[in-house]
Design a protein around this motif. Structure first.
Motif, PDB file in Angstrom:
ATOM      1  N   ASN A   4       7.685 -69.254 -21.889  1.00  0.00           N
ATOM      2  CA  ASN A   4       8.796 -70.125 -21.549  1.00  0.00           C
ATOM      3  C   ASN A   4       9.682 -70.328 -22.773  1.00  0.00           C
ATOM      4  O   ASN A   4       9.233 -70.214 -23.922  1.00  0.00           O
ATOM      5  CB  ASN A   4       8.275 -71.487 -21.059  1.00  0.00           C
ATOM      6  N   LYS A  24       5.543 -68.417 -12.823  1.00  0.00           N
ATOM      7  CA  LYS A  24       6.623 -69.140 -12.142  1.00  0.00           C
ATOM      8  C   LYS A  24       6.370 -69.150 -10.639  1.00  0.00           C
ATOM      9  O   LYS A  24       5.980 -68.148 -10.050  1.00  0.00           O
ATOM     10  CB  LYS A  24       7.966 -68.483 -12.448  1.00  0.00           C
ATOM     11  N   THR A  25       6.597 -70.300 -10.018  1.00  0.00           N
ATOM     12  CA  THR A  25       6.416 -70.452  -8.576  1.00  0.00           C
ATOM     13  C   THR A  25       7.637 -71.139  -7.979  1.00  0.00           C
ATOM     14  O   THR A  25       8.497 -71.644  -8.685  1.00  0.00           O
ATOM     15  CB  THR A  25       5.177 -71.319  -8.254  1.00  0.00           C
ATOM     16  N   TYR A  41       0.539 -66.470  -6.023  1.00  0.00           N
ATOM     17  CA  TYR A  41       1.121 -66.352  -7.358  1.00  0.00           C
ATOM     18  C   TYR A  41       0.134 -65.922  -8.454  1.00  0.00           C
ATOM     19  O   TYR A  41       0.573 -65.450  -9.504  1.00  0.00           O
ATOM     20  CB  TYR A  41       1.760 -67.680  -7.770  1.00  0.00           C
ATOM     21  N   GLN A 220      10.923 -75.795 -15.859  1.00  0.00           N
ATOM     22  CA  GLN A 220      10.539 -74.386 -15.918  1.00  0.00           C
ATOM     23  C   GLN A 220       9.949 -73.870 -14.612  1.00  0.00           C
ATOM     24  O   GLN A 220       9.944 -72.673 -14.346  1.00  0.00           O
ATOM     25  CB  GLN A 220       9.516 -74.167 -17.047  1.00  0.00           C
ATOM     26  N   SER A 221       9.407 -74.770 -13.780  1.00  0.00           N
ATOM     27  CA  SER A 221       8.756 -74.386 -12.518  1.00  0.00           C
ATOM     28  C   SER A 221       7.635 -73.387 -12.762  1.00  0.00           C
ATOM     29  O   SER A 221       7.521 -72.369 -12.086  1.00  0.00           O
ATOM     30  CB  SER A 221       9.777 -73.821 -11.517  1.00  0.00           C
ATOM     31  N   THR A 222       6.806 -73.695 -13.767  1.00  0.00           N
ATOM     32  CA  THR A 222       5.632 -72.870 -14.066  1.00  0.00           C
ATOM     33  C   THR A 222       4.400 -73.772 -14.068  1.00  0.00           C
ATOM     34  O   THR A 222       3.899 -74.143 -15.139  1.00  0.00           O
ATOM     35  CB  THR A 222       5.777 -72.147 -15.419  1.00  0.00           C
TER      36      THR A 222
END
Length: 230
Positions: A4, A24-25, A41, A220-222
């Protein structure tokens, strides 16, 4: 493998180097099935010997433990106590009436009052952190909205997950048994392992490996990551 923004891909602990690979999702929502999320994922991304770490927030969300702010009516005691909680740059903690209200519900009024009393006394002697040490992991894991929180959770309170060790063991079976799993609560100043398939020494090592929060603290959506020795 890509880190990231602003984070290092690798970390060294006890003379060994580890890659921390963020996954990432999409935004995980109430009603989503955690096993399905992990299958989508992570299942094809992990390798034998890896460790999959999962943020406590998505575990709790899939367990139905997120609440919109407009669903929470703080009692006067929650409003009073929240005024004395120090807010930090990495999270609001119990520093708002809604999160304090949920702490009172989760931990019990007597325990929160006792934790607050202990904290007042020990702060006078220059010691900090006793509130959460007394209130426990349930209070520490409560997550309130911040300016960087991904919608719709910028208007929600998320509690800690139920049975995080059991969740880790179930996900390990889902991934075939040759991958360790940990449910983690990490932020930009440290973290805790809420439940895992590791022993205590492995959990302590994992806290060091994740010490700089490779998943980030913003949008970040991780919410998943892989630790891989390199």
């Amino acid at each position: 493998m890509q880190a990231n923004e602003g984070k290092a891909l690798e970390a060294s602990v006890d003379g060994k180097s580890y890659a921390r690979i963020p996954l990432k999702t999409r935004v995980i929502m109430p009603g989503d099935d955690l096993d399905a999320v992990i299958t989508e994922y992570a299942k094809d991304a992990v390798q034998p010997g890896d460790l999959l770490f999962v943020t406590e927030k998505i575990v709790a969300i899939t367990q139905g433990r997120s609440y919109r702010l407009d669903e929470i009516t703080p009692r006067p005691l929650a409003r009073f106590l929240s005024r004395y909680v120090v807010r930090t740059s990495y999270g609001i903690g119990l520093g708002m009436p809604e999160t304090m209200e949920m702490a009172l519900r989760e931990c019990g009024t007597l325990r929160i009052l006792f934790a607050a009393g202990v904290s007042v006394i020990t702060k006078a002697f220059g010691r900090r952190g006793d509130f959460y040490r007394v209130a426990g992991d349930k209070a520490r894991a409560i997550d309130g909205p911040t300016k960087n929180t991904i919608p719709p959770y910028n208007e929600a309170v998320v509690l800690g997950p139920k049975d995080p060790r059991g969740v880790a063991e179930r996900l390990q079976r889902l991934l075939g048994g040759d991958v360790d799993v940990a449910v983690v609560d990490i932020n930009d100043i440290g973290g805790n392992i809420l439940g895992s398939t590791l022993d205590k020494a492995g959990e302590r090592r994992l806290v060091e490996i994740l010490g700089d929060n490779p998943l980030g603290q913003a949008r970040q959506s991780t919410p998943l990551g892989i630790v891989r020795e390199v």
